[in-house]
Design an enzyme around this catalytic site. Structure first.
Site, PDB file in Angstrom:
ATOM      1  CB  CYS A   1      33.137  59.142  21.463  1.00  0.00           C
ATOM      2  SG  CYS A   1      31.454  59.055  22.123  1.00  0.00           S
TER       3      CYS A   1
ATOM      4  CG  ASN B   1      27.403  55.370  21.490  1.00  0.00           C
ATOM      5  OD1 ASN B   1      26.556  54.497  21.411  1.00  0.00           O
ATOM      6  ND2 ASN B   1      27.664  56.168  20.470  1.00  0.00           N
TER       7      ASN B   1
ATOM      8  CB  CYS C   1      29.185  63.827  23.725  1.00  0.00           C
ATOM      9  SG  CYS C   1      28.557  64.171  25.374  1.00  0.00           S
ATOM     10  NE  ARG C   2      34.307  62.936  22.447  1.00  0.00           N
ATOM     11  CZ  ARG C   2      35.445  62.572  23.011  1.00  0.00           C
ATOM     12  NH1 ARG C   2      36.599  63.031  22.533  1.00  0.00           N
ATOM     13  NH2 ARG C   2      35.459  61.755  24.043  1.00  0.00           N
ATOM     14  CB  SER C   3      30.487  58.151  18.719  1.00  0.00           C
ATOM     15  OG  SER C   3      29.896  57.726  19.919  1.00  0.00           O
TER      16      SER C   3
ATOM     17  CG  ASP D   1      34.216  64.215  26.265  1.00  0.00           C
ATOM     18  OD1 ASP D   1      33.062  64.638  26.017  1.00  0.00           O
ATOM     19  OD2 ASP D   1      34.438  63.232  26.995  1.00  0.00           O
TER      20      ASP D   1
END
Length: 158
Positions: free
Chosen positions: A8, A11, A13-15, A125
């Protein structure tokens, strides 16, 4: 050993959420010795930091611990090391494709291709959002990670 990298923006939140969810699924299936999982960011703004507190809280409520992870950026060697490099949105995909050496582009995939029922291309995001953004993202990641693992089991493991 099959190696999976989630990518993401920073690195945090999402990943890292995808890494944590996938790691939990892999461990539950007894496949930790066969599948390596990591995450990284396109940019280095948060290198060395743990995931965003809101991501950690959401994951913890769902039984997934991500607090020990530390942000890092995508490295040139990642394109050789990882078999699947999964971008959380189109911008990440384009950045990865631009940095990828010849002959490795087939390793890069879009995360939401594994969760088509949502009808969107990008994992949104949640960083600047309010409300249930982190919960919504976690739901998407659970769905996509389950599909990724199913594909890995069907196509790559004995």
């Amino acid at each position: 050993m099959l190696r999976v990298l989630f990518v993401c923006t920073g690195n945090i939140c999402r990943s890292p959420t995808a890494e944590g969810v996938m790691r939990a699924l892999v461990e539950d299936r007894g496949l930790a010795a066969q599948i390596e999982i990591d995450s990284a960011g396109i940019g280095g703004w948060h290198v060395g930091e743990p995931p965003d507190e809101r991501s950690q809280e959401t994951a913890r409520r769902r039984g997934v611990e991500i607090g020990t992870q530390r942000a890092r950026t995508v490295r040139p060697g990642d394109f050789e090391h990882f078999d699947l490099i999964i971008a959380m949105d189109g911008g990440h995909y384009r950045s990865l494709a631009g940095a990828c050496p010849d002959g490795r582009h087939d390793r890069i995939r879009m995360f939401m291709d594994y969760a088509p029922d949502y009808g969107i291309e990008d994992v949104p995001d949640p960083y600047y959002g309010a409300g249930d953004g982190f919960e919504r993202v976690f739901d998407m990641i659970e769905a996509g990670a389950a599909a990724i693992l199913a594909e890995i089991e069907a196509d790559h493991l004995d």
